[in-house]
Design an enzyme around this catalytic site. Structure first.
Site, PDB file in Angstrom:
ATOM      1  N   HIS A 309       1.067  -1.319  -0.121  1.00 19.04           N
ATOM      2  CA  HIS A 309       0.025   0.144   0.186  1.00 19.04           C
ATOM      3  C   HIS A 309       0.906   1.099  -0.061  1.00 19.04           C
ATOM      4  O   HIS A 309       0.256   2.385   0.127  1.00 19.04           O
ATOM      5  CB  HIS A 309      -0.870   0.079   1.252  1.00 19.04           C
ATOM      6  CG  HIS A 309      -1.915  -1.123   1.176  1.00 19.04           C
ATOM      7  ND1 HIS A 309      -3.109  -0.890   0.745  1.00 19.04           N
ATOM      8  CD2 HIS A 309      -1.902  -2.253   1.585  1.00 19.04           C
ATOM      9  CE1 HIS A 309      -3.846  -1.812   0.930  1.00 19.04           C
ATOM     10  NE2 HIS A 309      -3.315  -2.955   1.444  1.00 19.04           N
ATOM     11  N   LYS A 489      -8.438  13.531   4.690  1.00 15.50           N
ATOM     12  CA  LYS A 489      -7.449  12.615   4.926  1.00 15.50           C
ATOM     13  C   LYS A 489      -6.509  12.783   5.861  1.00 15.50           C
ATOM     14  O   LYS A 489      -6.433  13.539   6.556  1.00 15.50           O
ATOM     15  CB  LYS A 489      -6.734  12.442   3.482  1.00 15.50           C
ATOM     16  CG  LYS A 489      -5.985  13.641   3.128  1.00 15.50           C
ATOM     17  CD  LYS A 489      -5.486  13.638   1.496  1.00 15.50           C
ATOM     18  CE  LYS A 489      -6.601  13.691   0.406  1.00 15.50           C
ATOM     19  NZ  LYS A 489      -6.827  12.487  -0.319  1.00 15.50           N
ATOM     20  N   ARG A 490      -5.687  11.663   6.138  1.00  9.98           N
ATOM     21  CA  ARG A 490      -4.609  11.795   7.518  1.00  9.98           C
ATOM     22  C   ARG A 490      -3.744  12.812   7.003  1.00  9.98           C
ATOM     23  O   ARG A 490      -3.662  13.224   5.724  1.00  9.98           O
ATOM     24  CB  ARG A 490      -3.886  10.545   7.431  1.00  9.98           C
ATOM     25  CG  ARG A 490      -4.329   9.418   8.336  1.00  9.98           C
ATOM     26  CD  ARG A 490      -4.884  10.088   9.736  1.00  9.98           C
ATOM     27  NE  ARG A 490      -3.505   9.928  10.643  1.00  9.98           N
ATOM     28  CZ  ARG A 490      -3.237   8.793  11.432  1.00  9.98           C
ATOM     29  NH1 ARG A 490      -3.991   7.826  11.515  1.00  9.98           N
ATOM     30  NH2 ARG A 490      -2.070   8.965  12.082  1.00  9.98           N
ATOM     31  N   LYS A 495       0.711  14.162   1.418  1.00  8.22           N
ATOM     32  CA  LYS A 495      -0.594  14.550   0.912  1.00  8.22           C
ATOM     33  C   LYS A 495      -0.825  16.139   0.643  1.00  8.22           C
ATOM     34  O   LYS A 495      -1.696  16.469  -0.073  1.00  8.22           O
ATOM     35  CB  LYS A 495      -1.751  14.103   1.760  1.00  8.22           C
ATOM     36  CG  LYS A 495      -1.598  12.609   2.199  1.00  8.22           C
ATOM     37  CD  LYS A 495      -2.641  12.051   2.898  1.00  8.22           C
ATOM     38  CE  LYS A 495      -2.650  10.706   3.380  1.00  8.22           C
ATOM     39  NZ  LYS A 495      -3.148   9.685   2.268  1.00  8.22           N
ATOM     40  N   THR A 596      -8.637   6.365  -1.703  1.00  7.93           N
ATOM     41  CA  THR A 596      -9.872   6.021  -1.940  1.00  7.93           C
ATOM     42  C   THR A 596     -10.943   7.230  -1.404  1.00  7.93           C
ATOM     43  O   THR A 596     -11.869   6.830  -2.041  1.00  7.93           O
ATOM     44  CB  THR A 596     -10.180   4.780  -0.974  1.00  7.93           C
ATOM     45  OG1 THR A 596      -9.688   5.101   0.324  1.00  7.93           O
ATOM     46  CG2 THR A 596      -9.432   3.553  -1.702  1.00  7.93           C
ATOM     47  N   LYS A 600     -14.668   8.346  -3.200  1.00 10.90           N
ATOM     48  CA  LYS A 600     -15.971   8.471  -2.691  1.00 10.90           C
ATOM     49  C   LYS A 600     -16.227  10.026  -2.918  1.00 10.90           C
ATOM     50  O   LYS A 600     -17.754  10.037  -3.082  1.00 10.90           O
ATOM     51  CB  LYS A 600     -15.743   8.354  -1.076  1.00 10.90           C
ATOM     52  CG  LYS A 600     -15.202   7.181  -0.574  1.00 10.90           C
ATOM     53  CD  LYS A 600     -14.675   7.159   0.820  1.00 10.90           C
ATOM     54  CE  LYS A 600     -13.911   5.937   1.134  1.00 10.90           C
ATOM     55  NZ  LYS A 600     -12.752   5.830   2.206  1.00 10.90           N
TER      56      LYS A 600
HETATM   57  C1  26Q Z   1       3.626   1.038  10.406  1.00  6.19           C
HETATM   58  C2  26Q Z   1       4.549   0.719  11.175  1.00  6.19           C
HETATM   59  C3  26Q Z   1       4.261   1.242  12.498  1.00  6.19           C
HETATM   60  C4  26Q Z   1       3.378   1.985  12.874  1.00  6.19           C
HETATM   61  C5  26Q Z   1       2.364   2.079  12.001  1.00  6.19           C
HETATM   62  C6  26Q Z   1       2.544   1.685  10.458  1.00  6.19           C
HETATM   63  C7  26Q Z   1       1.438   2.002   9.605  1.00  6.19           C
HETATM   64  C8  26Q Z   1       0.269   2.023   9.765  1.00  6.19           C
HETATM   65  C9  26Q Z   1      -0.713   2.397   8.862  1.00  6.19           C
HETATM   66  C10 26Q Z   1       1.911   1.926   8.376  1.00  6.19           C
HETATM   67  C11 26Q Z   1       0.912   2.317   7.306  1.00  6.19           C
HETATM   68  C12 26Q Z   1      -0.254   2.664   7.627  1.00  6.19           C
HETATM   69  C13 26Q Z   1      -1.191   2.447   6.626  1.00  6.19           C
HETATM   70  C14 26Q Z   1      -1.226   3.103   5.468  1.00  6.19           C
HETATM   71  C15 26Q Z   1      -2.245   3.608   4.515  1.00  6.19           C
HETATM   72  O1  26Q Z   1      -3.358   3.732   4.990  1.00  6.19           O
HETATM   73  N1  26Q Z   1      -1.988   3.573   3.234  1.00  6.19           N
HETATM   74  C16 26Q Z   1      -2.943   3.736   2.168  1.00  6.19           C
HETATM   75  O2  26Q Z   1      -3.688   2.633   1.802  1.00  6.19           O
HETATM   76  C17 26Q Z   1      -4.660   2.937   1.190  1.00  6.19           C
HETATM   77  C18 26Q Z   1      -5.551   1.953   0.633  1.00  6.19           C
HETATM   78  O3  26Q Z   1      -4.572   1.131  -0.330  1.00  6.19           O
HETATM   79  C19 26Q Z   1      -4.339   3.747  -0.222  1.00  6.19           C
HETATM   80  O4  26Q Z   1      -5.595   4.249  -0.971  1.00  6.19           O
HETATM   81  C20 26Q Z   1      -3.584   5.058   0.196  1.00  6.19           C
HETATM   82  O5  26Q Z   1      -2.821   5.574  -0.912  1.00  6.19           O
HETATM   83  C21 26Q Z   1      -2.361   4.594   1.023  1.00  6.19           C
HETATM   84  O6  26Q Z   1      -1.643   5.894   1.580  1.00  6.19           O
END
Ligand code: 26Q
Length: 751
Positions: A309, A489-490, A495, A596, A600
């Protein structure tokens, strides 16, 4: 049926019930009804393993999926009760950070809707993603206790033993029903420890990170900023994958598997690297059953598939061997053996699982020991193949494939925008609810003024609803007759909320010199920053401060309003997305894997202002360039600029007077009046000295394109609305039903 049942369950007149009582009773009704749709599994079953399932509130969604919504609404109304207020009584389970977690939830909905056997496996966090508060224009965090007496999750009474740091723990299995829209019922399996203790939480969201027994499933992880936290993430991940793997093996055995044929009974999808330890864990368990290492590795490879991702290097999980030795010593011999095996396949060091610095690369293990690696949008997959994971692609070209993300139309249209969904049904019939491509029939009405006028009216009603909600929730009044431009978004530098901020400052100056926009604008942000992500928090501070500067300036506030939604979550998204005119998708090209939210907004009839990044590229392809506002550098240009290492933000700052003025404003006297000098100065320094995500090179193009959109919106409403209609009509491709069908055809082969 509903009326009788409710009366029975509540034991009194429905009108005399509190919303809490009604909610509890309806939950019981839903659970009973959804159980009727549980069906036996034939053939292969999917297990979608994910550290996050951002499911959002469930009652309305389940009622819609089970065909009970209309009847329930009617019944409540007859007793003077409203569905909207009922929804308020439900706490939101925020068991995810953002896109990745929400995608997992959309996928579960589509699996059940398509009648495919597929369960989720995850963690039952006691507190979901933190609650965000704004004080003095700064973000602060509070724990989010979402579990209440009446719950969707149910204790199955089943436990699995998991060994963590040499000690045995009991992982308890909780389940909740996943209802499909006129489909089957699947399960979301969430693991937890009985010993977790919420009283461990101290000030804000701080807690004793060492006391594993009491803290293991206490929080969803918003970041990995310190070592104690990183270790705890490994504990969480292993609890999930070990209990999950045991459950999978048990189920498959019950259905007749002898484990040698596991891949005929189970498909396991690994959602990013967070569940990657399921690979060595399954091998370990198979070896305990007497299967030799090589065969076990092959069985697991045939069973598992991996989704990537992200292309941000810092988000790829890499664990020091010492961490794994401490928490999961039983896996280390297997990881070492897998590393050996991988090294036999190639001389290329860059694909090693265990590198020379003693770091374990989880993504590398996934690619070597699963049969499929997919990206989440066409551009993203191409970048993986051609640059980020090039060496892997050369080794295993047949493993790589694309699965462009999607969203469930049940939640993101039927449930969050009833008025639009009903009107679409009036125009083209109900078929689009299960066959999203039918939305294309809307093109027949693209020149129909009556239809366009009605769409404008619906958007207007949604803007009013959002305004009422905002007033109620946050005490902010917005003008529903203004143009709503939303970035939700986050918060992350890639971003580029900071680019939007610079635009707003520029517009502030324009109004000051008498150049007012073609229509009043309301710029809305919804974003949480990871608690330890300093610059992200500075950006929030700058947005909130600017919001106040403008609000206090009667000359500018007539034209511009800046609003930051407090505690943006799924529930907030459901109010904001139907009310949006312009959808801001402005990440630095090549950095947003898919996005995503972009889908929406499109589905709800917003026009996109975006870069050629992630799934924006595919949106642009479908709607055509007249129906989207594209700007900025291409991903190739960006990648090249990074390659040359010659980007110097200061040069841009020094040569573009508009840009310079906007950046300087951050620490000017207006901002200083309401803001904090340290935070604003830090943000300014970061931009001038680094600007790692290249906002400056895109600033001018963004400004021009956005003002074009504002003008088009104001000057020719019919033409604008036609763009909205085209966007809705072309959104069908972005249904997660399509995505799931592709996964099933190419990777899972279920049932
Ligand atoms: C990793 C290590 C330690 C702590 C947290 C994390 C961590 C947590 C959440 C790393 C990544 C995430 C989330 C990533 C994420 O949401 N990626 C998004 O995924 C979506 C679905 O595929 C895409 O649409 C987005 O572009 C992408 O940023």
């Amino acid at each position: 049926m509903i009326e009788q049942k409710l009366q029975e369950l509540c034991g009194k007149d429905i009108g005399a019930c509190s919303y809490g009582e009604l909610y509890a009773a309806l939950m019981k009704i839903v659970k009973e009804k959804s159980r009727e749709e549980v069906r036996p599994v034939k053939g292969r079953k999917l297990y979608y393993i994910s550290a996050e399932f951002l499911i959002g509130k469930l009652l309305s969604n389940n009622l819609i999926n089970l065909g009970l919504y209309d009847e329930t609404e009617k019944c409540l109304k007859a007793y003077g009760k409203s569905m909207a207020e009922l929804e308020e009584a439900e706490p939101e389970p925020s068991l995810g950070n953002g896109g990745l977690g929400r995608l997992a939830a959309c996928f579960l909905d589509s699996l059940a809707t398509l009648g495919l056997p597929g369960d989720g496996i995850g963690i039952r966090y006691h507190c979901g993603l933190f609650r965000q508060n704004f004080r003095k224009n700064l973000q602060s965090e509070e724990p989010d206790f979402w579990m209440e007496a009446d719950q969707w999750t149910e204790d199955t009474g089943k436990t699995y033993t998991v060994s963590l740091a040499g000690k045995d723990y009991k992982a308890r299995l909780y389940q909740l029903d996943v209802t499909g829209y006129e489909g089957r019922t699947n399960k979301l399996n969430l693991f937890d420890l009985d010993t977790v203790d919420e009283s461990l939480i101290q000030e804000g969201i701080t807690f004793d990170k060492k006391d594993i027994e009491k803290n293991l499933t206490l929080f969803l992880y918003p970041d990995d900023s310190d070592d104690a936290g990183r270790l705890l993430r490994i504990y969480q991940q292993y609890l999930m994958v070990s209990a999950g793997a045991q459950m999978i093996l048990e189920e498959c055995r019950e259905r007749g598997s002898n484990y040698h044929d596991l891949a005929e009974y189970a498909a396991i999808q690994i959602n990013d690297t967070h569940p990657s330890m399921v690979i060595p864990e399954l091998i370990r368990l198979l070896m305990e059953e007497g299967i030799k290492f090589e065969e076990a590795a092959q069985i697991v490879t045939d069973t598992c598939a991996y989704t990537n991702h992200t292309i941000l290097a810092e988000a790829l999980e890499k664990w020091p061997v010492s961490f794994l030795e401490q928490v999961v010593p039983q896996l280390m011999p297997i990881i070492r053996a897998l590393d050996e095996m991988a090294k036999e396949r190639t001389q290329d060091d860059s694909t090693a699982i265990l590198d020379e610095n003693g770091i374990v690369h989880m993504a590398h293990m996934d690619i070597h020991f699963t049969h499929s690696t997919n990206g989440v949008a066409a551009l993203h997959t191409e970048i993986l193949k051609n640059s980020e994971l090039k060496n892997f692609y050369e080794l295993y070209p047949q493993k790589f494939n694309n699965k462009t993300n999607g969203i469930t139309f049940r939640r993101w249209l039927l449930s969050c925008n009833h008025e639009l969904a009903d009107y679409i049904e009036e125009l083209i019939g109900p078929g689009f609810k299960k066959d999203a491509d039918q939305l294309e029939k809307l093109m027949d009405f693209s020149e129909d003024e009556k239809v366009l006028r009605r769409l404008i009216e619906i958007k207007q009603n949604n803007k009013k609803k959002m305004a009422d909600w905002l007033l109620e929730k946050q005490g902010i009044t917005v003008n529903p007759d203004s143009m709503f431009m939303i970035q939700a978004k986050r918060l992350h530098e890639y971003k580029r909320q900071q680019l939007n901020l610079l635009y707003l400052i520029h517009q502030y100056y324009e109004v000051k010199r008498g150049h007012v926009p073609a229509t009043p604008i309301t710029a809305v942000f919804g974003a949480k920053a990871a608690p330890a992500y300093t610059i992200a928090k500075d950006i929030i501070h700058a947005i909130l401060t600017l919001s106040q500067v403008i609000a206090e300036d009667s000359e500018v506030s007539k034209w511009i309003q800046v609003v930051m939604i407090e505690n943006y979550n799924v529930t907030a998204a459901e109010k904001m997305i139907p009310a949006c005119d312009l959808s801001e998708q402005i990440s630095l090209a090549s950095k947003e894997a898919s996005g995503t939210g972009n889908m929406k907004f499109m589905l709800n009839g917003a026009v996109t202002l975006g870069t050629m990044d992630g799934a924006n590229v595919e949106i642009a392809q479908r709607v055509g360039e007249e129906n989207i506002y594209i700007f900025g550098q291409s991903s190739d240009q960006v990648i090249r600029r990074y390659g040359h290492k010659d980007y110097c933000s200061r040069e841009w700052y020094e040569t573009d007077p508009n840009l310079r003025r906007a950046v300087d404003f951050l620490t000017g006297k207006e901002m200083m009046k309401y803001g904090c000098a340290e935070n604003l100065q830090r943000l300014k320094n970061e931009l001038i000295g680094k600007d790692w995500f290249q906002t400056f090179p895109d600033f001018n193009a963004y400004l021009v394109r956005k003002n074009q959109a504002v003008e088009d919106y104001a000057i020719n409403p019919m033409k604008w609305e036609r763009r909205c209609l085209v966007n809705i009509s072309q959104a069908g491709f972005f249904s997660s039903d399509r995505t799931i069908e592709e996964y099933n055809q190419d990777i899972w082969h279920l049932g």
